[in-house]
Enzyme design. Sequence first.
Site, short mmCIF file in Angstrom:
data_model
loop_
_atom_site.label_atom_id
_atom_site.label_comp_id
_atom_site.label_asym_id
_atom_site.label_seq_id
_atom_site.Cartn_x
_atom_site.Cartn_y
_atom_site.Cartn_z
CB CYS A 2 -34.79 21.43 65.62
SG CYS A 2 -35.57 22.60 66.74
N GLY A 28 -38.58 22.08 60.88
CA GLY A 28 -38.56 23.38 61.54
C GLY A 28 -38.57 24.49 60.52
CG ASN A 101 -34.53 17.20 66.96
OD1 ASN A 101 -34.62 16.12 66.42
ND2 ASN A 101 -35.59 17.87 67.38
N GLY A 102 -34.72 18.54 70.16
CA GLY A 102 -35.31 17.90 71.33
C GLY A 102 -35.70 18.94 72.35
CE1 TYR A 256 -47.25 17.03 60.24
CE2 TYR A 256 -46.04 17.47 62.27
CZ TYR A 256 -46.61 17.92 61.09
OH TYR A 256 -46.54 19.25 60.76
O1 LIG Z 1 -55.13 18.51 64.41
P1 LIG Z 1 -54.09 19.50 64.00
O2 LIG Z 1 -53.64 20.34 65.16
O3 LIG Z 1 -54.49 20.30 62.82
O4 LIG Z 1 -52.77 18.69 63.63
C1 LIG Z 1 -52.72 17.58 62.79
C2 LIG Z 1 -52.49 18.00 61.35
O5 LIG Z 1 -51.28 18.77 61.20
C3 LIG Z 1 -50.36 18.08 60.38
O6 LIG Z 1 -50.39 18.58 59.05
P2 LIG Z 1 -49.41 19.72 58.48
O7 LIG Z 1 -50.19 20.68 57.68
O8 LIG Z 1 -48.59 20.30 59.57
O9 LIG Z 1 -48.35 18.97 57.55
P3 LIG Z 1 -48.43 17.97 56.30
O10 LIG Z 1 -48.59 18.79 55.06
O11 LIG Z 1 -47.12 17.26 56.35
O12 LIG Z 1 -49.56 17.03 56.49
C4 LIG Z 1 -50.83 16.64 60.39
O13 LIG Z 1 -50.42 15.97 59.21
C5 LIG Z 1 -52.32 16.78 60.46
O14 LIG Z 1 -52.85 17.06 59.19
N1 LIG Z 2 -38.05 21.21 68.34
C1 LIG Z 2 -36.82 21.23 68.81
O1 LIG Z 2 -36.06 20.30 68.64
C2 LIG Z 2 -36.45 22.47 69.60
C3 LIG Z 2 -35.03 22.56 70.11
C4 LIG Z 2 -34.91 23.54 71.27
N2 LIG Z 2 -35.61 23.04 72.42
C5 LIG Z 2 -35.44 24.90 70.86
O2 LIG Z 2 -36.51 25.28 71.28
O3 LIG Z 2 -34.80 25.56 70.08
MG LIG Z 3 -51.29 17.10 57.61
#
Ligand SMILES: O=P(O)(O)OC[C@H]1O[C@H](OP(=O)(O)OP(=O)(O)O)[C@H](O)[C@@H]1O
Ligand SMILES: NC(=O)CC[C@H](N)C(=O)O
Ligand SMILES: [Mg+2]
Length: 504
Positions: A2, A28, A101-102, A256
């Site tokens: 988050c 998020g 967040n967490g 990421y």
């Molecule tokens: O193996 P997977 O489960 O597919 O996860 C990995 C992928 O998901 C994320 O991209 P995402 O589309 O979420 O965001 P981005 O546009 O910031 O790359 C990450 O950058 C990889 O491309």
């Molecule tokens: N990704 C997060 O930081 C999640 C915060 C919290 N555990 C929720 O589920 O809302």
């Molecule tokens: Mg990606």
Amino acid sequence: MCGIVGIVGKTSVNQTIYDALTVLQHRGQDAAGIVTVDHQAFRLRKANGLVKDVFEPKHMQRLQGNAGIGHVRYPTAGSSSASEAQPFYVNSPFGISLAHNGNLTNTVELAEGLVKKRRHVNTTSDSEVLLNLLADELQETRSLTLSADEVFDAVAKVHGQTRGAYAVVAMIIGQGLVAFRDPFGIRPLILGKHESATGTEYMVASESVALDAVGFEVMRDVAPGEAIFVTLDGQLFTRQCAIDPNYAPCIFEFVYFARPDSTIDKVSVYASRVNMGAKLGEKIKKEWEDHDIDVVIPIPETSCDIALEIARCMNLPYRQGFVKNRYIGRTFIMPGQEERIKSVRRKLNAINTEFKGKNVLLVDDSIVRGTTSEQIIEMAREAGANKVYFASAAPEVRFPNVYGIDMPTSNELIAYGRDADEIANIIGADGIIFQNLTDLVEAVRMENPEIKQFDTSVFDGHYITNDVDQSYLDHLTQLRNDDAKLGRSKDIGTNLELHNVCHP
Ligand SMILES: O=P(O)(O)OC[C@H]1O[C@H](OP(=O)(O)OP(=O)(O)O)[C@H](O)[C@@H]1O
Ligand SMILES: NC(=O)CC[C@H](N)C(=O)O
Ligand SMILES: [Mg+2]
């Protein structure tokens, strides 16, 4: 993962919090919320959806006051119901609202403890548990005006009971803004200020980019275990509240989650990604000495900076062979596998000329479930690629995450129980290469050698809080597998909804 923000300002903060949340949206996409302090009352708006959809002008008008907190949610506990969107609220003592967040790893035990103290937690959210824990500790104080030390003592007691990851902002009616970070600093939190005509305004946020976007100057990262207290008239207090703080930020933030233009724990996320590219480029050159790659192509968006550096390092052309639909969000943090699968093709489309007859090296920051890589390789072949190689800037993800990334089961991870050849086979690559963990750690540490360790649990199964065993992971699997989540989503709306009370 988050995003959180908290501000004590000198004028209305509603628009500033809104703007900050829009640049934290990548953390998020499921729900968003803002609470402001309007004299002796909290104003709240939270709902499922993106920031731009959740807050209409009528909501913004209601969010009056010079202090407030905000949240964008990617659920890792409880359900995705709007009533579990954040901030949460509890009326005693004072009236407290909190955003987190967490992810806590001892939620069940903490919730049981709260029941014994006759405190009611109405949802299945770990963040509501955390709020009640803080409230319970603040309840011990007897004064009508909290001193900074009383606030810090309460946070210290919270640290003493909670396990897991938490970066927190909380607003206490009539008192001020409290922010704190878990003793390992797993999730990021940064402090900033703005000199206004009428005095200093303070802000805390998940990432520095939120401060940049609203014209606040970065002061420093909140240290692991440290708490910040800003009174409503703008006095800043800070104190280390953990007995044995031990820096170990989550390395996946750099791979990421975070935006490249953020600086976390004095590490430029962008620079760390360029370093990841350099390390991986060197590894490819060494291990695939006689390679026949013609061109390096990133899988937008996060891997672009990494791929560019790999291309430079290997002396190969870099081409943007996929175009990203700018109106589709991140696929990895979408709630269900079906939606994630569908979204990859809606999000990315190939430019055929960049693939036709070529041997391409596709680069991604990570391969987690393999949702993206499998489809992207298929698209590259449909576009006429001759051979398709794949490089991942992160090592194989083999273990669940328990600290705020929603990957609770090993079975959903494509690298679980498989070696590189088997993974290549499944995703249809002619060859695959992963970054070494030591190189990944080095790529980030190069930017701040003061960080001695990271949480790298998704790669090596070593959970930094030392409280995660197989029975906990089994419990998590049961709680958060896709079917369980689907079941819970049917309950949406049955919770007591203490939010969005509208005075027309
Ligand atoms: O193996 P997977 O489960 O597919 O996860 C990995 C992928 O998901 C994320 O991209 P995402 O589309 O979420 O965001 P981005 O546009 O910031 O790359 C990450 O950058 C990889 O491309
Ligand atoms: N990704 C997060 O930081 C999640 C915060 C919290 N555990 C929720 O589920 O809302
Ligand atoms: Mg990606």
